[in-house]
Design an enzyme around this catalytic site. Sequence first.
Site, mmCIF file in Angstrom:
data_model
loop_
_atom_site.group_PDB
_atom_site.id
_atom_site.type_symbol
_atom_site.label_atom_id
_atom_site.label_comp_id
_atom_site.label_asym_id
_atom_site.label_seq_id
_atom_site.Cartn_x
_atom_site.Cartn_y
_atom_site.Cartn_z
ATOM 1 N N GLN A 1 2.228 3.672 9.755
ATOM 2 C CA GLN A 1 3.147 3.355 8.659
ATOM 3 C C GLN A 1 3.170 4.504 7.651
ATOM 4 O OE1 GLN A 1 0.737 -0.508 8.319
ATOM 5 N NE2 GLN A 1 2.615 -1.016 7.265
ATOM 6 N N HIS B 1 7.790 4.682 9.587
ATOM 7 C CA HIS B 1 8.496 4.853 8.306
ATOM 8 C C HIS B 1 8.972 6.275 8.071
ATOM 9 C CE1 HIS B 1 6.280 1.041 6.695
ATOM 10 N NE2 HIS B 1 7.291 0.753 7.490
ATOM 11 N N LEU C 1 -10.904 -1.775 4.277
ATOM 12 C CA LEU C 1 -11.850 -1.826 3.168
ATOM 13 C C LEU C 1 -12.165 -3.272 2.797
ATOM 14 C CD1 LEU C 1 -13.231 0.405 1.597
ATOM 15 C CD2 LEU C 1 -11.338 0.376 -0.030
ATOM 16 N N GLU C 2 -11.162 -4.118 2.859
ATOM 17 C CA GLU C 2 -11.311 -5.502 2.397
ATOM 18 C C GLU C 2 -10.807 -6.475 3.453
ATOM 19 O OE1 GLU C 2 -8.532 -5.063 -0.724
ATOM 20 O OE2 GLU C 2 -10.052 -4.482 -2.200
ATOM 21 N N ALA D 1 -12.610 3.698 6.406
ATOM 22 C CA ALA D 1 -12.173 4.084 7.753
ATOM 23 C C ALA D 1 -12.881 5.353 8.214
ATOM 24 C CB ALA D 1 -10.661 4.283 7.770
#
Length: 243
Positions: free
Chosen positions: A97, A115, A213-214, A231
């Site tokens: 993306q 994108h 991360l979350e 990452a």
Amino acid sequence: MRIDRSQYTRVVVLTGAGISVASGLRPYRGPDGVWEEHDVERLGQASALVERPADTWRLFGGMRAPVLAARPNAAHRALAQWEAGLGAGQEFLLVTQNVDGLHQLAGSRNVCELHGNVMRTRCSDPACSYPQVHDEETHQRAVPVCPVCGSALRPAVVLFGEEIPALPLWTAKRALRDCDLFIAIGTSGSVAPASNFVRGAEYAGARTIYLNLEPMQPPQPAFKEQYFGRAEELLPELLGLGG
Ligand SMILES: [Zn+2]
């Protein structure tokens, strides 16, 4: 948790903004720092391109200097190294993306940009023959004009309100249809495209992994494994590679 590369023949990886944070890129970083969210939505609208193309360039032209200055991090490099080590019968597609081109810079070969790429410029008239070009100009002073047809030139990225172009979307969906390993990295796992992609991979019977991360909010149960952290630290470990 380590992935044994030899166990898989059709791999699809999806990456989002989280993988580029360690390269110094935040989503939509303008020349004066991070854009306010409402500014991004206003300046990045497809309608702005028609009514106020200078605003489109303020946002995306402003991203070019930080993108040019950014370098791939250990997560980008691990994916490129992993792809390079695959055998002849193994397929790999990296769907991103991100518009920063850092995967290609790291050496990834089979990259599908959902994108677009902020370092490319194209004509705003889809029927025009002017080709997409690499362009490092930021165009903050004047909106550039197409040398072929005289229309405004635009950054070759998908604006808010525009659809993902048919070719990259088709390429991604085709690869998902029979993949046996799907990994989503640094992207919101519970919203599209990751949420749709992982369901496609689940139907195909793939091992599905979420790395971010979350945790997702809300959770997307089609991801059977989830790992939380940076990452650039987790991915080399997961893929069994040095940074
Ligand atoms: Zn044109």
